[in-house]
Write a protein that holds these residues in place. Structure first.
Motif, PDB file in Angstrom:
ATOM      1  N   LYS A   1       0.813  -1.216   0.000  1.00 27.24           N
ATOM      2  CA  LYS A   1       0.000   0.000   0.000  1.00 27.24           C
ATOM      3  C   LYS A   1       0.846   1.265   0.000  1.00 27.24           C
ATOM      4  O   LYS A   1       0.516   2.231  -0.690  1.00 27.24           O
ATOM      5  CB  LYS A   1      -0.930  -0.019   1.206  1.00 27.24           C
ATOM      6  N   SER A   2       1.943   1.280   0.738  1.00 32.19           N
ATOM      7  CA  SER A   2       2.767   2.485   0.786  1.00 32.19           C
ATOM      8  C   SER A   2       3.411   2.765  -0.569  1.00 32.19           C
ATOM      9  O   SER A   2       3.582   3.917  -0.958  1.00 32.19           O
ATOM     10  CB  SER A   2       3.836   2.363   1.857  1.00 32.19           C
ATOM     11  N   GLU A   3       3.763   1.719  -1.298  1.00 34.00           N
ATOM     12  CA  GLU A   3       4.357   1.904  -2.618  1.00 34.00           C
ATOM     13  C   GLU A   3       3.305   2.312  -3.650  1.00 34.00           C
ATOM     14  O   GLU A   3       3.611   3.039  -4.594  1.00 34.00           O
ATOM     15  CB  GLU A   3       5.074   0.637  -3.067  1.00 34.00           C
ATOM     16  N   TYR A   4       2.078   1.860  -3.490  1.00 29.14           N
ATOM     17  CA  TYR A   4       1.017   2.232  -4.431  1.00 29.14           C
ATOM     18  C   TYR A   4       0.702   3.725  -4.324  1.00 29.14           C
ATOM     19  O   TYR A   4       0.310   4.343  -5.296  1.00 29.14           O
ATOM     20  CB  TYR A   4      -0.253   1.424  -4.186  1.00 29.14           C
ATOM     21  N   ARG A   5       0.885   4.306  -3.155  1.00 26.80           N
ATOM     22  CA  ARG A   5       0.601   5.744  -2.976  1.00 26.80           C
ATOM     23  C   ARG A   5       1.522   6.608  -3.832  1.00 26.80           C
ATOM     24  O   ARG A   5       1.157   7.711  -4.208  1.00 26.80           O
ATOM     25  CB  ARG A   5       0.759   6.135  -1.510  1.00 26.80           C
TER      26      ARG A   5
ATOM     27  N   GLU B   1      -3.658 -11.326 -12.197  1.00 28.13           N
ATOM     28  CA  GLU B   1      -2.929 -12.360 -11.453  1.00 28.13           C
ATOM     29  C   GLU B   1      -3.743 -12.928 -10.300  1.00 28.13           C
ATOM     30  O   GLU B   1      -3.316 -13.866  -9.649  1.00 28.13           O
ATOM     31  CB  GLU B   1      -1.616 -11.790 -10.925  1.00 28.13           C
ATOM     32  N   GLY B   2      -4.911 -12.343 -10.011  1.00 27.85           N
ATOM     33  CA  GLY B   2      -5.763 -12.839  -8.943  1.00 27.85           C
ATOM     34  C   GLY B   2      -5.248 -12.536  -7.547  1.00 27.85           C
ATOM     35  O   GLY B   2      -5.514 -13.284  -6.600  1.00 27.85           O
ATOM     36  N   ARG B   3      -4.529 -11.429  -7.396  1.00 30.86           N
ATOM     37  CA  ARG B   3      -3.995 -11.059  -6.091  1.00 30.86           C
ATOM     38  C   ARG B   3      -5.016 -10.172  -5.379  1.00 30.86           C
ATOM     39  O   ARG B   3      -5.047  -8.960  -5.558  1.00 30.86           O
ATOM     40  CB  ARG B   3      -2.657 -10.342  -6.250  1.00 30.86           C
ATOM     41  N   ARG B   4      -5.849 -10.784  -4.572  1.00 32.95           N
ATOM     42  CA  ARG B   4      -6.962 -10.101  -3.912  1.00 32.95           C
ATOM     43  C   ARG B   4      -6.494  -8.979  -2.991  1.00 32.95           C
ATOM     44  O   ARG B   4      -7.040  -7.882  -3.006  1.00 32.95           O
ATOM     45  CB  ARG B   4      -7.783 -11.127  -3.119  1.00 32.95           C
ATOM     46  N   GLN B   5      -5.478  -9.243  -2.185  1.00 36.12           N
ATOM     47  CA  GLN B   5      -4.994  -8.241  -1.232  1.00 36.12           C
ATOM     48  C   GLN B   5      -4.448  -7.012  -1.951  1.00 36.12           C
ATOM     49  O   GLN B   5      -4.652  -5.887  -1.521  1.00 36.12           O
ATOM     50  CB  GLN B   5      -3.926  -8.848  -0.315  1.00 36.12           C
ATOM     51  N   ALA B   6      -3.769  -7.227  -3.067  1.00 38.03           N
ATOM     52  CA  ALA B   6      -3.234  -6.099  -3.838  1.00 38.03           C
ATOM     53  C   ALA B   6      -4.365  -5.269  -4.429  1.00 38.03           C
ATOM     54  O   ALA B   6      -4.305  -4.036  -4.426  1.00 38.03           O
ATOM     55  CB  ALA B   6      -2.321  -6.611  -4.944  1.00 38.03           C
ATOM     56  N   VAL B   7      -5.405  -5.927  -4.928  1.00 36.53           N
ATOM     57  CA  VAL B   7      -6.552  -5.208  -5.474  1.00 36.53           C
ATOM     58  C   VAL B   7      -7.203  -4.350  -4.392  1.00 36.53           C
ATOM     59  O   VAL B   7      -7.541  -3.178  -4.627  1.00 36.53           O
ATOM     60  CB  VAL B   7      -7.582  -6.190  -6.089  1.00 36.53           C
ATOM     61  N   LEU B   8      -7.354  -4.909  -3.191  1.00 40.91           N
ATOM     62  CA  LEU B   8      -7.953  -4.150  -2.093  1.00 40.91           C
ATOM     63  C   LEU B   8      -7.065  -2.981  -1.674  1.00 40.91           C
ATOM     64  O   LEU B   8      -7.566  -1.886  -1.381  1.00 40.91           O
ATOM     65  CB  LEU B   8      -8.216  -5.075  -0.903  1.00 40.91           C
ATOM     66  N   SER B   9      -5.754  -3.173  -1.665  1.00 42.32           N
ATOM     67  CA  SER B   9      -4.829  -2.085  -1.309  1.00 42.32           C
ATOM     68  C   SER B   9      -4.897  -0.953  -2.328  1.00 42.32           C
ATOM     69  O   SER B   9      -4.925   0.229  -1.967  1.00 42.32           O
ATOM     70  CB  SER B   9      -3.395  -2.606  -1.237  1.00 42.32           C
ATOM     71  N   ILE B  10      -4.933  -1.307  -3.587  1.00 42.04           N
ATOM     72  CA  ILE B  10      -5.016  -0.293  -4.639  1.00 42.04           C
ATOM     73  C   ILE B  10      -6.343   0.442  -4.561  1.00 42.04           C
ATOM     74  O   ILE B  10      -6.396   1.676  -4.713  1.00 42.04           O
ATOM     75  CB  ILE B  10      -4.799  -0.928  -6.027  1.00 42.04           C
ATOM     76  N   ALA B  11      -7.418  -0.289  -4.299  1.00 48.88           N
ATOM     77  CA  ALA B  11      -8.725   0.354  -4.161  1.00 48.88           C
ATOM     78  C   ALA B  11      -8.733   1.328  -2.982  1.00 48.88           C
ATOM     79  O   ALA B  11      -9.329   2.414  -3.070  1.00 48.88           O
ATOM     80  CB  ALA B  11      -9.807  -0.707  -3.988  1.00 48.88           C
ATOM     81  N   ASP B  12      -8.061   0.975  -1.894  1.00 48.86           N
ATOM     82  CA  ASP B  12      -7.958   1.887  -0.748  1.00 48.86           C
ATOM     83  C   ASP B  12      -7.203   3.165  -1.118  1.00 48.86           C
ATOM     84  O   ASP B  12      -7.590   4.265  -0.720  1.00 48.86           O
ATOM     85  CB  ASP B  12      -7.252   1.207   0.431  1.00 48.86           C
ATOM     86  N   VAL B  13      -6.134   3.011  -1.874  1.00 48.30           N
ATOM     87  CA  VAL B  13      -5.345   4.177  -2.290  1.00 48.30           C
ATOM     88  C   VAL B  13      -6.192   5.083  -3.179  1.00 48.30           C
ATOM     89  O   VAL B  13      -6.199   6.317  -3.021  1.00 48.30           O
ATOM     90  CB  VAL B  13      -4.056   3.741  -3.015  1.00 48.30           C
ATOM     91  N   VAL B  14      -6.936   4.495  -4.104  1.00 46.45           N
ATOM     92  CA  VAL B  14      -7.798   5.286  -5.002  1.00 46.45           C
ATOM     93  C   VAL B  14      -8.875   5.992  -4.180  1.00 46.45           C
ATOM     94  O   VAL B  14      -9.168   7.167  -4.390  1.00 46.45           O
ATOM     95  CB  VAL B  14      -8.424   4.400  -6.091  1.00 46.45           C
ATOM     96  N   ARG B  15      -9.464   5.276  -3.239  1.00 44.31           N
ATOM     97  CA  ARG B  15     -10.507   5.878  -2.385  1.00 44.31           C
ATOM     98  C   ARG B  15      -9.953   7.042  -1.579  1.00 44.31           C
ATOM     99  O   ARG B  15     -10.572   8.100  -1.486  1.00 44.31           O
ATOM    100  CB  ARG B  15     -11.083   4.817  -1.443  1.00 44.31           C
ATOM    101  N   GLU B  16      -8.746   6.883  -1.013  1.00 45.25           N
ATOM    102  CA  GLU B  16      -8.124   7.965  -0.248  1.00 45.25           C
ATOM    103  C   GLU B  16      -7.786   9.152  -1.143  1.00 45.25           C
ATOM    104  O   GLU B  16      -7.974  10.300  -0.749  1.00 45.25           O
ATOM    105  CB  GLU B  16      -6.839   7.467   0.422  1.00 45.25           C
ATOM    106  N   ARG B  17      -7.316   8.870  -2.337  1.00 45.33           N
ATOM    107  CA  ARG B  17      -6.882   9.927  -3.243  1.00 45.33           C
ATOM    108  C   ARG B  17      -8.067  10.752  -3.758  1.00 45.33           C
ATOM    109  O   ARG B  17      -7.948  11.949  -3.972  1.00 45.33           O
ATOM    110  CB  ARG B  17      -6.136   9.300  -4.414  1.00 45.33           C
TER     111      ARG B  17
END
Length: 92
Positions: free
Chosen positions: A51-55, A72-88
């Motif tokens: 998440k810190s790198e996605y920011r 790639e089916g990486r659920r946790q990464a998708v959720l982290s990216i969605a959190d970053v988009v939501r925060e942004r």
């Protein structure tokens, strides 16, 4: 340019041509510049893990990282990216 026979003249600094300087011997074509840009986005999307790198990613690279994580089916990464988009882009 300076006159060799006149001792009173000094070397003049001439202005450079306007515009972006050429990379290497020739300027890049639009297609080459776009390909370089896409490769850079792809590299940053692949390198970012967490998440810190996605920011730190640009919006375009963030979309690329999201697409890659979903493929790639990486659920946790998708959720982290969605959190970053939501925060942004939250309205608060």
């Amino acid at each position: 340019m300076r006159d060799e026979k006149d001792p009173g003249t000094i070397e003049m600094s001439l202005k450079r041509k306007p515009g972006r300087p050429a990379v290497g011997k020739f300027a890049m074509s639009d297609a080459e510049r776009a390909a370089k840009y896409r490769a850079s986005r792809r590299r940053s999307a692949v390198v970012a893990r967490g998440k810190s790198e996605y920011r730190d990613l640009s919006d375009a690279a963030l979309v690329d990282a999201l697409r890659l994580a979903m493929t790639e089916g990486r659920r946790q990464a998708v959720l982290s990216i969605a959190d970053v988009v939501r925060e942004r882009y939250s309205n608060s």
